[in-house]
Design a protein around this motif. Structure first.
Motif, PDB file in Angstrom:
ATOM      1  N   GLU A   1     -52.137  17.750 -26.303  1.00  7.86           N
ATOM      2  CA  GLU A   1     -51.476  18.530 -26.426  1.00  7.86           C
ATOM      3  C   GLU A   1     -51.955  19.320 -24.371  1.00  7.86           C
ATOM      4  O   GLU A   1     -51.008  19.850 -23.859  1.00  7.86           O
ATOM      5  CB  GLU A   1     -51.983  20.008 -26.768  1.00  7.86           C
TER       6      GLU A   1
ATOM      7  N   TRP B   1     -53.087  17.015 -22.523  1.00  9.57           N
ATOM      8  CA  TRP B   1     -51.883  15.330 -21.889  1.00  9.57           C
ATOM      9  C   TRP B   1     -50.489  16.136 -21.686  1.00  9.57           C
ATOM     10  O   TRP B   1     -49.824  15.857 -20.515  1.00  9.57           O
ATOM     11  CB  TRP B   1     -51.928  14.259 -22.852  1.00  9.57           C
ATOM     12  N   ASN B   2     -50.301  16.737 -22.166  1.00  6.78           N
ATOM     13  CA  ASN B   2     -48.289  16.723 -22.232  1.00  6.78           C
ATOM     14  C   ASN B   2     -48.350  18.166 -20.942  1.00  6.78           C
ATOM     15  O   ASN B   2     -47.091  17.571 -20.236  1.00  6.78           O
ATOM     16  CB  ASN B   2     -47.629  17.534 -23.581  1.00  6.78           C
ATOM     17  N   LYS B   3     -49.299  18.590 -21.359  1.00  6.44           N
ATOM     18  CA  LYS B   3     -49.188  19.717 -20.216  1.00  6.44           C
ATOM     19  C   LYS B   3     -49.217  19.351 -19.083  1.00  6.44           C
ATOM     20  O   LYS B   3     -48.620  19.087 -17.251  1.00  6.44           O
ATOM     21  CB  LYS B   3     -50.034  20.905 -20.327  1.00  6.44           C
TER      22      LYS B   3
END
Length: 224
Positions: free
Chosen positions: A137, A139-141
């Motif tokens: 999560e 990493w996506n941010k």
């Protein structure tokens, strides 16, 4: 005065007759010469009967040869041992080992040899895979705030997913970043830049020890 000949005495008129008679006589002599046979009397000799002994010479009796004698058989030499000599066998028995009932024999357990893992070995699958800071999560941010859409790809309308491959070291650092499958338009280079600039990951672990792990992740480029 010329001598006058009587017609009867003129022989020139009969030359043809004489010529024919001469030819006939010559031919007759030649034929007689060819046909004439002479025989010589050599006298026959009575050779009588000749005694020949060819049959006697050919009738040779067959000589019979006796078979060769068999080879001599070597008899084994038997040595006789007198009855008075006794054969002694010495058997040494050692009874010095003390065995007590209280002696406990320990059970030997054969354990598997420990698996040696090289520090430089790169694993594809481990027990505990690496994780980015803050989990996937986080990493996506990180991608949403740091990934920049290339101008060339935006102008050409290129969008899709770039698959990158990289190695997470035992200290969590990232190296050997490369594109496994790209889409072009500058998106491949941007994906490599973002992954290289990412913060350290939590290293993967195998048998409780940190190891190097190869990761493959997709990075999606989508026009809004």
């Amino acid at each position: 005065m010329e001598a006058k000949k009587t017609p009867k005495a003129d022989l020139t008129k009969k030359t043809g007759l004489f010529l024919n008679i001469g030819l006939a006589v010559s031919v007759g002599l030649v034929l007689f010469a060819f046909e004439y046979k002479s025989y010589e009397d050599f006298g026959l000799k009575d050779l009588g009967t000749i005694d020949d002994d060819f049959e006697e010479l050919l009738d040779i009796p067959i000589t019979e040869q006796p078979p060769p004698p068999p080879p001599p058989v070597e008899q084994p030499i038997i040595e006789e041992i007198p009855d008075e000599v006794e054969i002694e066998e010495k058997i040494e028995v050692n009874f010095d080992v003390d065995v007590k009932e209280e002696t406990v024999i320990k059970e030997i357990v054969i354990a598997d040899a420990p698996v040696e893992e090289k520090a430089d070995a790169i694993f594809d699958v481990v027990e505990n895979p690496p994780e980015p800071a803050g989990g996937f999560e986080g990493w996506n941010k990180y991608l949403s705030s740091n990934l920049k859409y290339p101008t060339q790809a935006r102008r050409m309308g290129i969008e899709g997913t770039v698959y990158v491959v990289f190695v997470v070291n035992t200290d969590g650092s990232i190296q050997d970043v490369d594109v496994l499958r790209g889409i072009g338009g500058g998106c491949d280079e941007e994906a490599i830049r973002v992954v290289k600039a990412a913060p350290k990951w939590t290293p993967g672990r195998q048998r409780g020890r940190p190891v190097r792990v190869k990761m493959r992740l997709p990075i999606r480029f989508k026009l809004s």
